[in-house]
Scaffold this active site. Structure first.
Site, short mmCIF file in Angstrom:
data_model
loop_
_atom_site.label_atom_id
_atom_site.label_comp_id
_atom_site.label_asym_id
_atom_site.label_seq_id
_atom_site.Cartn_x
_atom_site.Cartn_y
_atom_site.Cartn_z
N ASN A 151 1.00 -1.33 0.18
CA ASN A 151 -0.13 -0.09 -0.11
C ASN A 151 0.86 1.38 -0.05
OD1 ASN A 151 -2.54 1.32 0.14
ND2 ASN A 151 -3.32 -0.15 1.46
N HIS A 182 -1.97 -9.66 -3.41
CA HIS A 182 -2.66 -8.58 -4.38
C HIS A 182 -3.14 -9.22 -5.28
CE1 HIS A 182 -3.33 -5.17 -6.79
NE2 HIS A 182 -2.89 -4.54 -5.57
N GLU A 205 -6.99 -7.07 -0.15
CA GLU A 205 -5.81 -7.19 0.23
C GLU A 205 -5.96 -7.27 1.91
OE1 GLU A 205 -3.31 -4.06 -1.38
OE2 GLU A 205 -4.79 -3.75 -2.50
#
Ligand code: NAG
Ligand code: NAG
Ligand code: NAG
Ligand code: NAG
Ligand code: NAG
Ligand code: NAG
Ligand code: NAG
Ligand code: NAG
Ligand code: NAG
Ligand code: NAG
Ligand code: NAG
Ligand code: NAG
Length: 388
Positions: free
Chosen positions: A96, A204, A352
Site C-alpha cells: 500500500n 494482491h 488485500e
C-alpha cells in the site's frame, strides 16, 4: 524453526552473495501447479513475485472456472508490456502507500528535517508523491526461490537485502501456499528482519467469481464484511489521520449488498482518489477474531462463494477503477473471454488482507508495524470456497 534461525544468522552473508550475483537466479517463470488432495481446487504459481497466475474452483454446476485475472502470456509478468497492475503477487516490503516515500524508525508523525532516523523509499505513484507496494522494485518484481514443494503446497522464499528500496535491514520472507480439502486456499507468511524496519505484506489478487461468463461487471457480485470504519484519505489515497464512520454510506458492507450497485452509488473522487469512481480504501475490521470468516464475497450468477478467515486487522478493497487504459487495454485470458476482450473498469475486485494503511506515518493509529530482532512478522489467511 532451526532452518529459519540458521538463515537469519547468515543473513548478511546470504545478502552479499545474492547482491554479488554469485548464485544463479531461479527461473522467474517456472510454473508450480498445485491441486488440493480432494481435487476440489487447483492453482498455478510462478516464482516472479510468488505470483498466483490461475485459480480454478467449481461453480454451481460443478464446472471449474479460473476466477483470477492475469496474463496468459507469462512473459508479460516480467516485461510490463501490458502495464503493471500487480496481478497476483505478494506485495512488500511495505504494501500500500507510504506518504511522501518517507518514514522514520521509531515512527513519528509530520517528519521534518530534524526528525531522527528518516528513510526514503522510491516514490513510484501519483507523479512521485508517494510509494506504492514497496517502491519501483517491490517484492512483486523479485524472483522468489521455490524452497519446498508438494502436490498441494509450495513455499517461496525471498531475501530482501539491507538498503534495498531504501529500507533498513535484511528481511527474509517465506510464503506458504497450501490447497486444502473442501476448496480451501491457505496462505501463511513469515518474515524476519535483522534490524528494525517496517513490514507489511499482502496478497494482491484480482477476483472475478464469474470468470466473465455471465456478466462483464460486478452487478451480481455481493460482499459482506463487518467494518464500521474506513481510514480517510486525500485525493492520492494518503491517510489524513482520521477514520470515517461508514454508517449509511456506500462504503457500509455490514449488510450484504451488490458491489456493482455500491460502486454506482459513489461519485467520482468520493472514496478512491481524484476522478475515481468506486473504492480503493482501507477498511478496519470490527473485532476480527481470526477464527471465523470476516469477509465474504459471492456471485449470484456463477454461484461461487468465497469466505475469508484472516489474522489481519484491516482490508484494502479496490474495485478496479483505472484498470482499463484505452491506449493499452489488457486482453483477457482465454478462459475469461480471450484476447478480443479486455479487463474493464469495475469488473473485478482486489482484496488485500493487511494492516492499517501507512500506520508508519500515523503513530496515533496505535498500530505497531516495526519488526526486527525479537519481533517476527506473521500473516495468515484462508480463502474458503463453496457454492450457493
Ligand atoms: C509473449 O509476450 C512476449 C513479450 O511481449 C512476446 O515477445 C511473445 O511473442 C509472446 N508470446 C506469445 C506466445 O504470444
Ligand atoms: C518528502 O521527501 C523528501 C525526500 O524524498 C524530503 O526532502 C521532504 O522533506 C519530504 N517532505 C515531507 C513533508 O516529509
Ligand atoms: C501533525 O500535523 C497535523 C496537521 O498539521 C497536526 O494536526 C498534528 O497535531 C501533528 N502531529 C504531531 C505529532 O506533530
Ligand atoms: C500527474 O501530472 C500530470 C501533469 O501535471 C497531471 O495531468 C496528472 O493528473 C497527474 N496525475 C496524478 C495521478 O496526480
Ligand atoms: C516441505 O513440505 C512438506 C510437505 O508439505 C512438509 O511435510 C515439510 O515439512 C516441508 N519441509 C520444510 C523444510 O518446510
Ligand atoms: C468438507 O466439508 C463437509 C461439509 O462441511 C464436511 O462434512 C467434511 O468433513 C469436510 N471434509 C474435509 C476433508 O474437511
Ligand atoms: C452502474 O452504472 C453503469 C453506467 O451507468 C450501468 O451500465 C450499470 O448497469 C450500473 N450497474 C448497476 C449494478 O446498477
Ligand atoms: C456511526 O454513525 C451512526 C449513524 O450516524 C451512529 O449511530 C454510530 O453511533 C456511529 N458510530 C460511531 C462509532 O461513531
Ligand atoms: C468490539 O467489541 C466490543 C465488545 O464486544 C465493543 O464494545 C466494540 O464496540 C466493538 N468494536 C467495534 C468497532 O465494533
Ligand atoms: C458481524 O456482525 C454481526 C452483527 O453484529 C454479528 O452477528 C456477526 O457475528 C459478526 N460477524 C463476525 C464474523 O464477526
Ligand atoms: C496508458 O498507457 C499509455 C501507453 O502505455 C501510458 O503512456 C499511460 O501512462 C497509461 N495511462 C495510465 C493512466 O496509466
Ligand atoms: C489471441 O488468442 C488466440 C486464440 O484465441 C491466439 O491464437 C493468438 O495467438 C492470441 N494473440 C495474441 C497476440 O496473444
Amino acid at each position: 524453526m532451526l532452518v529459519h534461525q540458521a538463515v537469519l544468522l547468515c543473513l548478511p552473508l546470504i545478502a552479499s552473495a545474492a547482491v554479488a550475483g554469485r548464485w544463479a537466479p531461479p527461473d522467474p517463470l517456472e510454473v508450480v501447479e498445485l491441486a488440493a488432495p480432494d481435487a476440489s481446487v487447483k492453482a498455478n504459481f510462478i516464482a516472479r513475485g510468488a505470483t498466483l497466475t490461475n485459480f480454478w474452483v467449481k461453480d454451481k454446476n460443478g464446472n471449474f472456472r479460473d476466477i483470477i485475472l492475469g496474463f496468459d502470456n507469462h512473459t508479460n509478468y516480467v516485461t510490463d508490456d501490458l502495464g503493471h497492475p500487480y496481478f497476483g503477487p505478494i506485495v512488500g516490503r511495505y504494501a500500500n502507500r507510504i506518504k511522501n516515500g518517507t518514514f522514520s524508525v521509531p515512527v513519528s508523525a509530520n517528519i521534518t528535517a530534524s526528525t531522527p532516523n528518516v528513510y526514503h523509499t522510491p516514490e513510484n505513484e501519483n507523479n512521485g508523491t508517494d510509494t506504492l507496494h514497496g517502491g519501483t522494485d517491490g517484492f512483486d518484481r523479485r524472483t522468489w526461490t521455490i524452497a519446498n514443494k508438494s502436490e498441494s503446497s509450495v513455499t517461496f522464499s525471498l531475501l530482501d537485502p539491507d538498503g534495498m528500496q531504501g529500507f533498513p535491514g535484511n528481511v527474509y520472507t517465506e510464503v506458504v501456499y497450501t490447497l486444502e480439502p473442501n476448496s480451501t486456499w491457505k496462505i501463511s507468511i513469515h518474515a524476519a528482519a535483522d534490524q528494525e524496519t517496517p513490514i507489511m505484506l499482502s496478497g494482491h489478487h484480482y477476483w472475478n467469481l464469474e470468470a466473465y461468463e455471465e456478466t462483464q461487471d460486478l452487478s451480481g457480485h455481493y460482499a459482506q464484511f463487518n467494518a464500521s470504519r474506513i481510514i480517510a484519505g486525500n485525493a492520492q489515497l494518503i491517510p489524513d489521520g482520521t477514520l470515517l464512520n461508514v454508517s449509511g454510506t456506500p462504503a457500509d458492507f455490514r449488510q450484504a449488498k451488490s458491489l456493482g450497485e455500491a460502486i454506482n452509488a459513489t461519485v467520482a473522487g468520493e472514496y478512491c482518489g481524484a476522478g475515481c469512481v468506486g473504492f480503493d480504501n482501507c477498511w478496519v475490521y470490527d473485532n476480527n477474531t481470526g477464527t471465523t470468516p470476516i469477509f465474504s464475497l459471492w456471485s449470484v450468477n456463477s454461484g461461487i462463494r468465497m469466505d475469508v478467515i484472516t489474522d489481519q486487522p484491516a482490508l484494502q478493497v479496490y474495485t478496479c477503477d483505472g484498470i482499463y487504459n484505452a491506449s493499452l487495454p489488457i486482453p483477457r485470458k482465454e478462459a475469461q473471454g480471450g484476447n478480443s476482450t479486455f479487463y474493464e473498469n469495475h469488473s473485478c475486485l482486489v482484496i488485500e488482507q493487511e494492516s492499517w494503511i501507512d500506520a508508519i506515518n500515523y503513530p496515533d493509529f496505535g498500530i505497531d508495524q516495526i519488526y526486527g530482532p525479537g519481533r517476527d512478522y506473521h500473516w495468515q489467511s484462508s480463502y474458503i470456497f463453496s457454492t450457493l
